[in-house]
Design a protein around this motif. Structure first.
Motif, mmCIF file in Angstrom:
data_model
loop_
_atom_site.group_PDB
_atom_site.id
_atom_site.type_symbol
_atom_site.label_atom_id
_atom_site.label_comp_id
_atom_site.label_asym_id
_atom_site.label_seq_id
_atom_site.Cartn_x
_atom_site.Cartn_y
_atom_site.Cartn_z
ATOM 1 N N SER A 1 43.105 39.740 41.211
ATOM 2 C CA SER A 1 42.629 38.485 40.658
ATOM 3 C C SER A 1 43.816 37.725 40.107
ATOM 4 O O SER A 1 44.524 38.199 39.230
ATOM 5 C CB SER A 1 41.622 38.829 39.562
ATOM 6 O OG SER A 1 41.118 37.683 38.979
ATOM 7 N N THR B 1 42.248 34.368 32.289
ATOM 8 C CA THR B 1 41.294 33.516 33.012
ATOM 9 C C THR B 1 41.772 33.234 34.421
ATOM 10 O O THR B 1 42.976 33.104 34.663
ATOM 11 C CB THR B 1 41.066 32.178 32.272
ATOM 12 O OG1 THR B 1 40.193 31.368 33.069
ATOM 13 C CG2 THR B 1 42.371 31.418 32.046
ATOM 14 N N TYR C 1 39.402 45.253 30.860
ATOM 15 C CA TYR C 1 39.796 44.334 31.926
ATOM 16 C C TYR C 1 40.549 43.155 31.335
ATOM 17 O O TYR C 1 40.207 42.669 30.248
ATOM 18 C CB TYR C 1 38.563 43.855 32.700
ATOM 19 C CG TYR C 1 38.927 43.007 33.892
ATOM 20 C CD1 TYR C 1 39.626 43.577 34.946
ATOM 21 C CD2 TYR C 1 38.617 41.656 33.944
ATOM 22 C CE1 TYR C 1 40.002 42.807 36.036
ATOM 23 C CE2 TYR C 1 38.979 40.881 35.027
ATOM 24 C CZ TYR C 1 39.679 41.460 36.064
ATOM 25 O OH TYR C 1 40.056 40.696 37.140
ATOM 26 N N LYS D 1 41.180 45.125 39.256
ATOM 27 C CA LYS D 1 40.041 45.868 38.705
ATOM 28 C C LYS D 1 40.285 47.366 38.810
ATOM 29 O O LYS D 1 39.745 48.154 38.058
ATOM 30 C CB LYS D 1 38.767 45.536 39.477
ATOM 31 C CG LYS D 1 38.317 44.113 39.275
ATOM 32 C CD LYS D 1 36.845 44.031 38.939
ATOM 33 C CE LYS D 1 36.525 42.696 38.300
ATOM 34 N NZ LYS D 1 36.721 41.549 39.194
HETATM 35 C C1 ANZ Z 1 37.395 31.172 31.961
HETATM 36 C C2 ANZ Z 1 36.564 30.880 33.116
HETATM 37 C C3 ANZ Z 1 36.027 29.679 33.478
HETATM 38 C C4 ANZ Z 1 36.373 31.989 33.909
HETATM 39 C C5 ANZ Z 1 35.249 29.604 34.622
HETATM 40 C C6 ANZ Z 1 35.617 31.990 35.054
HETATM 41 C C7 ANZ Z 1 35.056 30.779 35.400
HETATM 42 P P1 ANZ Z 1 37.659 37.982 38.150
HETATM 43 O O1 ANZ Z 1 37.680 36.886 39.163
HETATM 44 O O2 ANZ Z 1 36.627 38.995 38.392
HETATM 45 O O3 ANZ Z 1 39.010 38.524 37.844
HETATM 46 N N1 ANZ Z 1 36.970 37.704 32.234
HETATM 47 C C8 ANZ Z 1 38.264 37.929 31.973
HETATM 48 N N2 ANZ Z 1 38.434 39.076 31.296
HETATM 49 C C9 ANZ Z 1 37.204 39.594 31.143
HETATM 50 C C10 ANZ Z 1 36.719 40.766 30.506
HETATM 51 N N3 ANZ Z 1 37.541 41.617 29.903
HETATM 52 N N4 ANZ Z 1 35.385 41.018 30.538
HETATM 53 C C11 ANZ Z 1 34.545 40.137 31.135
HETATM 54 N N5 ANZ Z 1 34.952 39.006 31.722
HETATM 55 C C12 ANZ Z 1 36.269 38.732 31.725
HETATM 56 O O4 ANZ Z 1 37.153 37.300 36.795
HETATM 57 C C13 ANZ Z 1 38.019 36.670 35.934
HETATM 58 C C14 ANZ Z 1 37.185 35.905 34.956
HETATM 59 O O5 ANZ Z 1 36.311 36.819 34.290
HETATM 60 C C15 ANZ Z 1 38.007 35.213 33.928
HETATM 61 O O6 ANZ Z 1 38.083 33.812 34.152
HETATM 62 C C16 ANZ Z 1 37.140 35.325 32.680
HETATM 63 O O7 ANZ Z 1 36.316 34.180 32.734
HETATM 64 C C17 ANZ Z 1 36.342 36.562 32.903
HETATM 65 F F1 ANZ Z 1 34.725 28.476 34.990
HETATM 66 O O8 ANZ Z 1 37.901 32.496 32.199
HETATM 67 B B1 ANZ Z 1 37.133 33.140 33.286
#
Ligand code: ANZ
Ligand code: ZN
Length: 946
Positions: A229, A249, A336, A561
């Motif tokens: 990711s 993110t 994660y 992951k």
């Molecule tokens: C802000 C955001 C905005 C996100 C948006 C997504 C969409 P993948 O693709 O699976 O790697 N994330 C990060 N760390 C996390 C954790 N420890 N537990 C749960 N969720 C977590 O997913 C990455 C996204 O999963 C990250 O991007 C974060 O949400 C969330 F419109 O950040 B995102």
């Protein structure tokens, strides 16, 4: 006439093949054929239940491939062995008080006999067994290489613990929160574990998938598991506190929409924030509640999310400089990323659900690009930007929707729309627009309809191009009270009420927002155009990502992951881990000369309640000397997981008896990589990934010549019981392949297994179909009893034979075994009706031989051949023979013959018509004229009507 008696034939040929060793792979240079081919199937775990009818499916599939490759002149390696460490044997040994070695010997003897009865062309001279000390010596040696290279380490880990099997499980062994073996819900336990650092290879394991030929779904599921990711780490300041909250993110472009932060309940920062947190008591309670949940319960989309606000703690969004609340919640995992997130409910489904539940702000910052409408922008006209509302108004009395039908030079049919100012309240602005355009006064706001739609279009009345972000809103009439509409508005459009299911077809604009009415999830997770994001507005998400990270001082970061591999078990029946714990020297590897470290005999295999391995109870074995300082030391009592021996077994096949190395590098170089590996889907994220990791490590040590072990990977479907249920002992629906072989013969069984359905799909066993396969072989047998010596093959049959040779060959290469068999069935139907001579019949036997090798050899031999058909040369087809016959077709134009064309007999009507219309003569008559109709009379004529 001789009867087809499989009992007489099959045993006889199996013995002969074995005696002559025709399936033995030759060493490099020892074979005239120096093109090698390495075909591989996953070696079985020899269970007490014996071979199940599902086991042979891949063996037979790859046997067909291997036999064909041999006939094509390859030096084929097609080996087999036993992956024999593991729990079922150990549990059985405990139950019956037998030594697992004895149980294993009995089981492998049984499996071997069963497999041999099917006539698989394995090279039995290379049989291996992972529980053989001569084999596991090298598994231990390989482990020490990992240790020496800092890829094996011990760590206190919260592991998945199965309270019933009393065993620690890798993440991969936990299925739906339960133990893969027994289904018992898995608990968390803190334990010292041996780990292998597979994550150091995560990127290569992902990237190098580009270089191999695996089925797409296999690649996808490996990629998914590795979970690469690409995103960014961004720090958020905490108001009045020195610590910062770092989030990971993948969507830094959405940061203007980050309306709160969430930490994992286990986040280490919480301790330091304790004094600031006003509701610490509640927070603590919440944390202990979450600890009881499994990772799957916490993260699956369909579980309701819970959380609690850290009262008194505020973070600062570095993009907007605004204060935002900070929460802890179960849906954020400590393991994660950074263990904390910026929540963007407008663009993330989980955040949306959470924000809705806890009434947190939802701010949209990525507009969805609308598809081009009926009035695309016109070149040379100026663009004007508008922020606009798009209102859907429903009359609850009859359920109809209020829409506009435009007058004047336009055919527009739209919802009520209107431009709004940046500072204006969007709901009030909408009510005003609705009133001005339709006169309705009393409106109830129901719902925002998700992220705005970003549209580009030409506005005919204003004669200008527009770029607009349309915010969708949904209202209901409180009552039908209405004022007169101004003349100016009246002259623009009529007001109409449209039934719900006609709205989409009525509108000339995109109905996307309309479809969102009543939906629960209104987050928009895709790419789009930035809005509400200050100076970044109108950038697309991709461009914005880079700029945004720089703007807020973040760092680009790739996460995975994939977790490190828990590589120890507290059980008996596995490879002992060859290290000594010394108080002075720490963990000391055994010197190579002391390998193998033998698994000692014990009286009791029962795992201990404390979770220690049974080996821990044998003091004599445990207490030893430190190999380094010769002081007192203790042996490691954990054993390796059952995935150890299978991580490198395919290398051992190249040189199975080598006592000086795990295999001779020259032999490895000749035989590897494996050309084609078929195995079960359930191993995609386990064995397949693990062995790729080991192989890459060995490649880095220059012990193997390629960085990937398998060039091609395919998989087969399960065999289900008649009726479609899973076969299981408890249901009493298990089919024993040996019963089938006894009754119908190995060849019928093999043929049926290949014919039953597409190889990669699950399929139910069917007794009636195997009878069909048997009948087919009886017909083949009968034809062989004719006097074939004097006759000539029917020309039609001869053509079909050559087509079938081509098809069977290609189908085998593509694992379409079922269609290969049905093509041979069609051919035999034709043989039944027509004459075939000996040489053509023999060609047919040759293409049948990979599927039914015993019968083929018997008949081949009866026709005077001395050597086995299985090492004869694969027949070639005559390419002239496979061409379809050409037919002359008369082409009429308005009933008069104007041309003649040649088409192939197998051409479809479409193809014939196309050819006719492209003919030069025909073109002369049809040029510039309208063709009203084309009539085709198959194989004879075509009539074109102008
Ligand atoms: C802000 C955001 C905005 C996100 C948006 C997504 C969409 P993948 O693709 O699976 O790697 N994330 C990060 N760390 C996390 C954790 N420890 N537990 C749960 N969720 C977590 O997913 C990455 C996204 O999963 C990250 O991007 C974060 O949400 C969330 F419109 O950040 B995102
Ligand atoms: Zn020591």
């Amino acid at each position: 006439m001789k009867q087809y008696d499989h009992l007489k034939i099959e045993g006889k040929w199996q013995k002969k093949w074995e005696k002559e060793g025709i399936y033995h792979a030759k060493e490099e240079g020892k074979s005239k054929k120096n093109k090698k081919y390495y075909s591989l199937v996953e070696f079985p775990y020899p269970s007490g239940e014996g071979l199940h009818v599902g086991h042979p499916r891949p063996y037979i599939g790859m046997d067909v491939v291997s036999r064909k490759k041999r006939m094509e002149g390859y030096n084929v390696l097609y080996p087999i062995g036993w992956d024999a460490f593991g729990l079922p044997t150990e549990n059985y040994a405990i139950k019956t008080g037998q030594d697992p070695r004895v149980v294993t010997k009995k089981n492998t003897d049984n499996f071997r006999k069963q497999i041999k009865s099917i006539g698989i062309s394995f090279d039995w001279s290379r049989e291996i067994n992972t529980t053989d000390p001569k084999y596991y010596k090298w598994t231990q040696w390989l482990f020490l290489q990992f240790l020496k290279n800092d890829l094996a380490y011990k760590a206190k880990m919260s592991i998945n613990w199965c309270p019933s099997c009393k065993i620690g499980l890798a993440n991969e062994e936990v299925v739906n929160g339960g133990c893969e073996r027994c289904g018992t819900p898995v608990e968390k336990r803190e334990k010292e574990q041996w780990m292998l650092a597979i994550t150091k290879y995560a990127d290569r394991l992902d990237k190098d998938l580009d270089e191999v030929d695996y089925l797409p779904q296999i690649k996808a599921s490996q990629r998914n598991w590795i979970g690469k990711s690409e995103g960014a780490e961004i720090e958020f300041e905490i108001f009045g506190h020195q610590d910062k909250i770092k989030v990971f993110t993948t969507r830094p472009d959405t940061i203007f929409g980050a309306t709160y932060l969430v930490l994992a309940p286990e986040h280490t920062l919480l301790g330091g924030l304790k004094d600031k947190i006003e509701n610490w008591g509640e927070v603590e309670q919440y944390i202990s509640k979450v600890k009881k949940k499994t990772e799957i319960e916490r993260t699956s989309l369909d579980k309701t999310k819970t959380g609690i606000e850290l009262k008194g703690v505020h973070a600062i969004n570095p993009a907007t400089s605004r204060e935002i609340p900070v929460w802890i919640a179960d849906y954020v995992l400590a393991t994660y990323g950074t263990g904390s997130i910026m929540a963007v409910p407008g663009h993330d489904e989980r955040d949306f659900e959470f924000a809705t539940k806890y009434n947190l702000d939802i701010k949209y910052v990525i507009a969805e690009e609308a598809p081009e409408g009926t009035h695309p922008p016109q070149a040379g006209k100026p663009f004007v930007y508008r922020r606009a509302v798009e209102c859907y108004v429903r009359n609850p009395k009859d359920g109809k929707f209020l829409l506009l039908e435009w007058k004047k030079n336009t055919n527009w049919k739209t919802p009520i729309t209107g431009g709004i100012e940046e500072s204006e309240d969007i709901v009030e602005a909408s009510k005003r627009e609705i009133y001005e355009e339709t006169g309705y006064k009393n409106l109830k706001f129901i719902q925002h309809l998700g992220t705005p739609m970003h549209a580009k279009f030409y506005h005919p009345q204003k004669d200008e191009n527009r770029i607009a972000d349309f915010y969708g809103l949904f209202f209901e009439l409180e009552n039908e009270e209405r004022d007169e509409v101004s003349e100016g508005e009246q002259s623009k459009h009529d007001v109409v009420w449209v039934e719900k299911d006609k709205v989409a077809s009525f509108l000339t604009t995109s109905p996307t927002p309309f479809y969102k009415i009543g939906k629960n999830d209104l987050s928009y997770a895709k790419e789009g155009i930035l809005v509400n994001s200050g100076k970044f507005n109108s950038l697309n998400s991709e461009e914005a990502k880079k700029e945004m990270v720089n703007f807020v001082g973040g760092k680009f970061k790739t996460t995975f992951k994939l977790r490190d591999w828990v590589f120890s078990r507290q059980r008996y029946w596995g490879e002992p881990i060859p290290v000594v714990h010394c108080e002075k020297c720490g963990i000391v590897p055994l010197p190579e000369k002391d390998l193998p470290l033998l698994l000692p005999k014990v009286k009791n295999y029962q795992p201990t309640e404390s979770g220690e391995s049974p080996l821990a109870l044998i003091e004599k074995w445990v207490n030893t000397k430190c190999p380094k300082c010769k002081g007192p030391g203790k042996r490691e009592t954990d054993t390796m997981p059952n995935w150890a021996g299978s991580s490198w077994y395919f290398l051992r096949y190249t040189d199975p008896k080598n006592a000086k190395a795990f295999a001779d590098p020259k032999k490895i170089k000749y035989w590897t990589p494996v050309d084609w590996y078929n195995g079960g889907n359930e191993h995609t994220t386990l064995h397949l990934l693990y062995s790729r990791f080991w192989h890459k490590f060995l490649y880095d040590l220059k012990l193997v010549p390629t960085s990937e072990p398998y060039m091609k990977r395919t998989s087969h479907g399960l065999i289900l019981a008649e009726g479609g249920e899973k076969m299981s002992k408890s249901k009493g629906n298990v089919i024993n392949p040996n019963d089938i072989v006894g009754r119908y013969g190995a060849d019928s069984f093999r043929l049926y297994m290949m014919f039953m359905g597409p190889f990669e799909q699950a399929i139910a066993w069917s007794e009636s179909t195997i009878i069909g396969s048997r009948r087919f072989l009886e017909r083949v047998w009968k034809i062989g009893q004719r006097d074939l010596s004097k006759i000539k093959t029917d020309p039609k049959l001869e053509k079909l034979l050559h087509k079938t040779i081509k098809k069977v060959g290609e189908d085998i290469e593509n694992m379409r075994f079922n269609t290969a068999v049905s093509a041979m069935m069609v051919l035999v139907n034709e043989m039944d009706k027509s004459e075939i001579n000996k040489s053509d019949y023999k060609k047919f036997l040759q293409i049948l031989s990979p599927f039914a090798p015993h019968l083929a050899d018997e008949m081949w031999n009866a026709l005077g051949e001395k050597k086995s058909i299985n090492i004869s040369k694969w027949p070639e087809y005559d390419s002239k023979m496979i061409k379809d016959e050409e037919v002359k077709i008369a082409v009429q134009i308005n009933g008069k013959v104007r041309a003649e064309i040649l088409v192939s007999a197998s051409d479809t009507e479409e193809e014939v018509k196309k050819k006719a219309l492209l003919d030069e003569n025909v073109k002369k008559y049809t040029e510039g004229k309208e063709i009203k109709k084309v009539i085709y009379i198959k194989g004879r004529l075509i009539n074109i009507l102008l």
